[in-house]
Structure formats: structure tokens, C-alpha cells
Design an enzyme around this catalytic site. Sequence first.
Site, PDB file in Angstrom:
ATOM      1  N   ASN A   1     -30.239  46.485 -28.589  1.00 36.70           N
ATOM      2  CA  ASN A   1     -29.650  45.171 -28.361  1.00 36.70           C
ATOM      3  C   ASN A   1     -28.251  45.002 -28.955  1.00 36.70           C
ATOM      4  O   ASN A   1     -27.455  44.218 -28.437  1.00 36.70           O
ATOM      5  CB  ASN A   1     -30.583  44.097 -28.953  1.00 36.70           C
ATOM      6  CG  ASN A   1     -29.895  42.751 -29.076  1.00 36.70           C
ATOM      7  OD1 ASN A   1     -29.599  42.090 -28.091  1.00 36.70           O
ATOM      8  ND2 ASN A   1     -29.607  42.345 -30.304  1.00 36.70           N
TER       9      ASN A   1
ATOM     10  N   SER B   1     -28.848  44.961 -20.626  1.00 34.25           N
ATOM     11  CA  SER B   1     -27.717  44.940 -19.706  1.00 34.25           C
ATOM     12  C   SER B   1     -27.147  43.521 -19.662  1.00 34.25           C
ATOM     13  O   SER B   1     -27.156  42.805 -20.661  1.00 34.25           O
ATOM     14  CB  SER B   1     -28.160  45.420 -18.316  1.00 34.25           C
ATOM     15  OG  SER B   1     -27.049  45.455 -17.450  1.00 34.25           O
ATOM     16  N   SER B   2     -26.693  43.124 -18.501  1.00 32.77           N
ATOM     17  CA  SER B   2     -26.074  41.809 -18.333  1.00 32.77           C
ATOM     18  C   SER B   2     -26.105  41.430 -16.865  1.00 32.77           C
ATOM     19  O   SER B   2     -26.042  42.307 -15.990  1.00 32.77           O
ATOM     20  CB  SER B   2     -24.619  41.862 -18.816  1.00 32.77           C
ATOM     21  OG  SER B   2     -23.921  40.700 -18.407  1.00 32.77           O
TER      22      SER B   2
ATOM     23  N   TYR C   1     -16.742  45.643 -20.395  1.00 32.84           N
ATOM     24  CA  TYR C   1     -18.091  45.376 -20.911  1.00 32.84           C
ATOM     25  C   TYR C   1     -19.144  45.629 -19.832  1.00 32.84           C
ATOM     26  O   TYR C   1     -20.118  46.349 -20.051  1.00 32.84           O
ATOM     27  CB  TYR C   1     -18.150  43.927 -21.398  1.00 32.84           C
ATOM     28  CG  TYR C   1     -19.529  43.422 -21.748  1.00 32.84           C
ATOM     29  CD1 TYR C   1     -20.126  43.766 -22.955  1.00 32.84           C
ATOM     30  CD2 TYR C   1     -20.225  42.582 -20.883  1.00 32.84           C
ATOM     31  CE1 TYR C   1     -21.389  43.296 -23.286  1.00 32.84           C
ATOM     32  CE2 TYR C   1     -21.490  42.109 -21.198  1.00 32.84           C
ATOM     33  CZ  TYR C   1     -22.070  42.460 -22.399  1.00 32.84           C
ATOM     34  OH  TYR C   1     -23.308  42.001 -22.724  1.00 32.84           O
TER      35      TYR C   1
ATOM     36  N   LYS D   1     -22.483  48.348 -19.251  1.00 35.12           N
ATOM     37  CA  LYS D   1     -23.843  47.911 -18.958  1.00 35.12           C
ATOM     38  C   LYS D   1     -24.341  48.560 -17.663  1.00 35.12           C
ATOM     39  O   LYS D   1     -25.522  48.895 -17.548  1.00 35.12           O
ATOM     40  CB  LYS D   1     -23.907  46.379 -18.868  1.00 35.12           C
ATOM     41  CG  LYS D   1     -23.633  45.684 -20.201  1.00 35.12           C
ATOM     42  CD  LYS D   1     -24.574  46.169 -21.295  1.00 35.12           C
ATOM     43  CE  LYS D   1     -24.519  45.333 -22.554  1.00 35.12           C
ATOM     44  NZ  LYS D   1     -25.436  45.853 -23.597  1.00 35.12           N
TER      45      LYS D   1
ATOM     46  N   THR E   1     -24.848  31.583 -27.211  1.00 32.40           N
ATOM     47  CA  THR E   1     -24.871  32.204 -28.542  1.00 32.40           C
ATOM     48  C   THR E   1     -23.424  32.285 -29.012  1.00 32.40           C
ATOM     49  O   THR E   1     -22.506  31.812 -28.342  1.00 32.40           O
ATOM     50  CB  THR E   1     -25.441  33.638 -28.496  1.00 32.40           C
ATOM     51  OG1 THR E   1     -24.540  34.472 -27.743  1.00 32.40           O
ATOM     52  CG2 THR E   1     -26.824  33.690 -27.877  1.00 32.40           C
TER      53      THR E   1
END
Length: 255
Positions: free
Chosen positions: A97, A146-147, A160, A164, A195
Site C-alpha cells: 500500500n 492500483s488506482s 503515477y 500503477k 485523504t
Amino acid sequence: MEIHKNKIALVTGGSRGLGKDMALNLAKKGLDVIVTYNNKNEEAEAVVAEIQKLGQKAVAIQLNVSEVSSFDLFFQKVSTALKSTFDAENFDFLVNNAGVGVHESFLTTTESQLDDMVNIHFKGAFFLTQKALQIMNDGGGIVNISSGLTRFSFPGYAAYASMKGAMETLTKYQAKELGARKIRVNIVAPGAIETDFGGGAVRDNEQLNQFIASVTALGRVGLPEDIGSVIAFLCTEDAKWVNAQRIEVSGGMNL
């Protein structure tokens, strides 16, 4: 008579945000947890205390996932903690993570920014998993993160999201090659979450927050507690036949 021991999960980046929620949800499922932190020692120890309140064992160990040369020493510490805290030799589940984002257009992304993304999100996870497998039990599992940004594009996340995408491909190869050890490998792709990731923009920028809610079928932005329970599920027998899957947890974003 053999005493049944709890399964043990290792969650990287478990001191805050999504990782914290994953660690707590794993504990709620009856797993003991090792959390790693980069520099937030106090926050990590607070997570350990919360897990202990839930009746599970936990320990926090420092780890910088971008420094592959530090992994041998890290796993020595893991082995020591397994014996002293959990009375165990091996652990069962690895959740990759830990990570940070970079928000930069493709045209202006620098070499050092790309190197950071490679080292943290791909190279780090690649070699950490490789070394982790030396002290993982057969029949456990790996959960990569992942995303949603691998399925849809949002300007500023080229570096980024590309990493992923690499992790999604790697997940399939890991599942194939680790099948002989009955280790399942899946990847979870969160949508936009409130977040402090990426400077907390999704949480703190009201305009961005409202825009994301407007393109999400369930009509709101995701919260950390929307994700952790899915990771915990994948680390239980309930998910024993789920393997090599990309599971998007985005509330139906950009459908």
C-alpha cells in the site's frame, strides 16, 4: 494438539490514510498485523494500540519502500518481530500500500519525479514482494494497490498512473507464477479518496470534491473506510477463489 494461530498480514504504509484503515479492518477480521511507516512513528504506534484494543497482536516497523538496499535489514526486523510478538516464523498476507503521489503534467514531469514514482510504486513493490516471499506461508495472498487512474485519465497523473498500470500487469504474472504455492495475488484500484494523499486536494478542494462526486454513480467522494474492508476481505478464506483480479473500489466513477 496444535494451537490454531491467527493469520498475520503485513501492510506497508499502515500509519495513516488508507493503510491505517486496511490494518484496522484486517484486525476486525481476526488477523494480526505488521504495519510499516516511513517517518510517522507515533502515528504507527497509535494504529498498533488500536489494533491491540480490537484484541489482535500488532507491531510497527520502519520501512522506506524506495530503498531496495534496506529490504534485507527490514525483513530481519520482521523475522525478529514475528518470533517475539506473534510466536511465528512466517506471515501470510502482504499488502503493498505504501506510496505518495505526484501531480505534474506529462510535459513538465522531471526525471527525478519519474524516478520517485518508479522506485516507490513499482521497483519497491516488486523487490519487497520478492523478498517477502522467502518468509511467507503458502496458501496466503498478496494485495497490490492500483488506482482508478489506470482506467480513466485525469491530467497531472501520467507518471503515477503509469506505475500503477505496471503493477496491474505484474499482478497477473505474480498470480500465475505463485499459483504453485497457492498464493493468490489481486490488485485493488481505489477511486478518488478523501485523504492527505497528494496534498489532500480531493478532501480540501471543495470544487474538486464536488466535481468528483458529480461523476461518481453513488454521488460522493470515497472515504478511507470504503477501501480497507475490501482489502481485508481479500485476506480471508471468503476470497479463496479470487485471483489475478483488478477490483476497482470507486463508487462507480466515470462510468
